[in-house]
Design an enzyme around this catalytic site. Structure first.
Site, PDB file in Angstrom:
ATOM      1  N   TYR A 193      14.972   6.211  10.855  1.00 18.33           N
ATOM      2  CA  TYR A 193      15.571   4.917  11.211  1.00 18.33           C
ATOM      3  C   TYR A 193      16.608   4.495  10.167  1.00 18.33           C
ATOM      4  O   TYR A 193      17.752   4.206  10.500  1.00 18.33           O
ATOM      5  CB  TYR A 193      14.456   3.872  11.320  1.00 18.33           C
ATOM      6  CG  TYR A 193      14.910   2.530  11.838  1.00 18.33           C
ATOM      7  CD1 TYR A 193      15.257   2.362  13.176  1.00 18.33           C
ATOM      8  CD2 TYR A 193      14.977   1.424  10.997  1.00 18.33           C
ATOM      9  CE1 TYR A 193      15.664   1.125  13.663  1.00 18.33           C
ATOM     10  CE2 TYR A 193      15.375   0.193  11.476  1.00 18.33           C
ATOM     11  CZ  TYR A 193      15.716   0.036  12.805  1.00 18.33           C
ATOM     12  OH  TYR A 193      16.117  -1.192  13.285  1.00 18.33           O
TER      13      TYR A 193
ATOM     14  N   ASN B 221       1.705  -8.232  16.010  1.00 13.91           N
ATOM     15  CA  ASN B 221       0.355  -7.712  15.722  1.00 13.91           C
ATOM     16  C   ASN B 221      -0.595  -8.840  15.346  1.00 13.91           C
ATOM     17  O   ASN B 221      -1.686  -8.957  15.903  1.00 13.91           O
ATOM     18  CB  ASN B 221       0.407  -6.726  14.546  1.00 13.91           C
ATOM     19  CG  ASN B 221       0.567  -5.287  15.014  1.00 13.91           C
ATOM     20  OD1 ASN B 221       0.873  -5.036  16.174  1.00 13.91           O
ATOM     21  ND2 ASN B 221       0.371  -4.343  14.100  1.00 13.91           N
TER      22      ASN B 221
ATOM     23  N   GLY C 292      -0.992  -7.270   0.833  1.00 14.43           N
ATOM     24  CA  GLY C 292      -0.367  -8.398   1.530  1.00 14.43           C
ATOM     25  C   GLY C 292       0.608  -9.182   0.660  1.00 14.43           C
ATOM     26  O   GLY C 292       1.109 -10.224   1.083  1.00 14.43           O
TER      27      GLY C 292
ATOM     28  N   GLN D 220       3.505  -8.001  -0.331  1.00 11.11           N
ATOM     29  CA  GLN D 220       4.889  -7.664   0.011  1.00 11.11           C
ATOM     30  C   GLN D 220       5.492  -8.808   0.823  1.00 11.11           C
ATOM     31  O   GLN D 220       4.770  -9.501   1.547  1.00 11.11           O
ATOM     32  CB  GLN D 220       4.960  -6.323   0.783  1.00 11.11           C
ATOM     33  CG  GLN D 220       4.399  -6.299   2.184  1.00 11.11           C
ATOM     34  CD  GLN D 220       2.909  -5.987   2.236  1.00 11.11           C
ATOM     35  OE1 GLN D 220       2.145  -6.369   1.362  1.00 11.11           O
ATOM     36  NE2 GLN D 220       2.472  -5.310   3.300  1.00 11.11           N
TER      37      GLN D 220
HETATM   38  N1  UDP Z   1       2.262  -5.141   8.320  1.00 12.58           N
HETATM   39  C1  UDP Z   1       0.934  -5.519   8.165  1.00 12.58           C
HETATM   40  N2  UDP Z   1       0.122  -5.450   9.256  1.00 12.58           N
HETATM   41  C2  UDP Z   1       0.540  -5.043  10.488  1.00 12.58           C
HETATM   42  C3  UDP Z   1       1.900  -4.659  10.638  1.00 12.58           C
HETATM   43  C4  UDP Z   1       2.729  -4.721   9.541  1.00 12.58           C
HETATM   44  O1  UDP Z   1       0.518  -5.903   7.069  1.00 12.58           O
HETATM   45  O2  UDP Z   1      -0.281  -5.024  11.421  1.00 12.58           O
HETATM   46  C5  UDP Z   1       3.174  -5.251   7.153  1.00 12.58           C
HETATM   47  C6  UDP Z   1       3.969  -3.993   6.859  1.00 12.58           C
HETATM   48  O3  UDP Z   1       3.253  -3.135   6.002  1.00 12.58           O
HETATM   49  C7  UDP Z   1       5.202  -4.567   6.203  1.00 12.58           C
HETATM   50  C8  UDP Z   1       5.380  -5.927   6.875  1.00 12.58           C
HETATM   51  O4  UDP Z   1       4.118  -6.249   7.444  1.00 12.58           O
HETATM   52  O5  UDP Z   1       4.988  -4.782   4.812  1.00 12.58           O
HETATM   53  C9  UDP Z   1       6.441  -5.912   7.960  1.00 12.58           C
HETATM   54  O6  UDP Z   1       6.184  -4.825   8.795  1.00 12.58           O
HETATM   55  P1  UDP Z   1       6.912  -4.589  10.178  1.00 12.58           P
HETATM   56  O7  UDP Z   1       6.369  -3.340  10.761  1.00 12.58           O
HETATM   57  O8  UDP Z   1       6.880  -5.821  10.986  1.00 12.58           O
HETATM   58  O9  UDP Z   1       8.463  -4.376   9.827  1.00 12.58           O
HETATM   59  P2  UDP Z   1       9.250  -3.747   8.574  1.00 12.58           P
HETATM   60  O10 UDP Z   1       9.864  -4.914   7.908  1.00 12.58           O
HETATM   61  O11 UDP Z   1       8.304  -3.024   7.648  1.00 12.58           O
HETATM   62  O12 UDP Z   1      10.215  -2.826   9.217  1.00 12.58           O
END
Ligand code: UDP
Ligand code: UDP
Length: 301
Positions: free
Chosen positions: A91, A136, A153, A155
């Protein structure tokens, strides 16, 4: 018209919004080679179309071009910190290559381009099996299932409500002059993933527990757009919807969807109607998540 931009497309158009490509990590990693083809061959075909039809073309790029950023917040001048061989690379590098193609077609062919770097966006009409964090958490909360927080969590992400993003995209397409570079579009209000989980729990009134899951590889630690450039170029554009307001609208949407008949049946029906090979549908039936992944990838492409 249903069309895969990996293949050439000959139509007469004035403007092209090239949004093709699954954007959820779950979906774009399902078929990484097709994800790359969608971004790279899709960009070549759509730029070829723009050149021939003399159309203005907007590319949906992404904050993922910044990778796991060491500059914070991210301005358009930052070149990013991207792993070229990881699970997210199909991606990230696909979108980076597409940006290169856009600027080369502008320089060499004079194509009238717009490049938006879209940061995390959410809102009604997301698929329940999209796999990204906002949908989610809402779906899990409404179903009373555990809320899956990846890693500790801590991040961060900055979530933009879809209406604000669409307004930004339309203004970018309409603006007569956008200078020489890409434009960040997103909401600069930053939250940790844990804060998002707690907010979703509070707004849904759910008693779902929060559980920890492993952090996916190359998951960016922090992300927040610098949007001064968009503000300046797009008549003072900035997101107007605070997270709680956007979440309320999204929760209301998912309450309706989850109350309706199972989406899986509808999706399989739509696969068959589109005359896709039945084996795809059967394969999909055998694995619920794959059903949704396959269909989303097809729809987005
Ligand atoms: N994440 C999470 N739980 C979930 C899905 C995502 O904690 O069920 C976290 C993921 O690890 C990331 C953030 O949420 O740090 C955003 O993830 P997402 O897949 O929405 O998009 P990204 O910004 O990573 O492309
Ligand atoms: N293309 C397209 N629609 C058009 C014009 C071109 O899909 O209306 C595709 C075509 O298949 C080509 C690609 O866009 O491979 C790039 O076109 P361009 O004219 O830039 O390059 P060339 O045809 O010279 O390789």
């Amino acid at each position: 018209m249903r069309h895969d931009v990996v293949n050439p497309l000959y139509v007469e158009v004035d403007r092209i919004f090239n949004l093709a490509c699954p954007a959820s990590p779950l979906h774009y990693q399902y078929d990484p080679v097709h994800t790359l083809k969608t971004s790279v061959m899709g960009a070549i075909n759509m730029l070829g179309l723009a050149k021939r039809a003399n159309a203005r073309i907007l590319q949906a790029s992404t904050s993922e071009v910044y990778g796991d950023p060491v500059e914070h917040p991210q301005a358009e001048t930052y070149w990013g910190n991207v792993n070229p061989i990881g699970l997210r690379s199909c991606y990230d590098e696909g979108k980076r290559c597409a940006e290169t193609l856009f600027f080369d077609y502008k320089r060499r062919e004079g194509v009238d381009i717009r490049v938006a770097r879209i940061f995390n966006t959410y809102g009604p009409c997301m698929h329940p099996a999209d796999g990204r964090v906002v949908s989610n958490f809402i779906v899990q909360a409404l179903r009373g299932e555990p809320i899956t927080v990846y890693g500790d969590g801590s991040q961060t992400r900055s979530f933009c409500y879809v209406d604000d993003l669409v307004e930004g995209l339309i203004r970018l397409m309409d603006s007569p002059e956008v200078g020489d570079g890409p434009v960040n579009l997103g909401n600069p209000t930053e939250f940790t993933v844990l804060e998002l989980a707690e907010t979703v729990l509070r707004l849904t009134g759910s008693r779902s527990p929060i559980v920890r899951k492993p952090l996916p590889s190359d998951d960016p630690r922090q992300r927040r757009p610098q949007i001064d450039r968009a503000r300046g170029l797009l008549g003072g554009w900035e997101p107007r919807t605070p997270l709680e307001e956007g979440l309320r609208a999204t929760i209301a949407y998912f309450r309706t969807v989850l109350g309706a008949p199972a989406p899986r049946a509808t999706l399989i029906h739509s696969i068959e109607r589109e005359a896709e090979p039945l084996t795809t549908a059967r394969h999909a039936v055998a694995n619920g998540t794959e059903t949704l992944r396959t269909v989303t990838a097809n729809r987005d492409a």
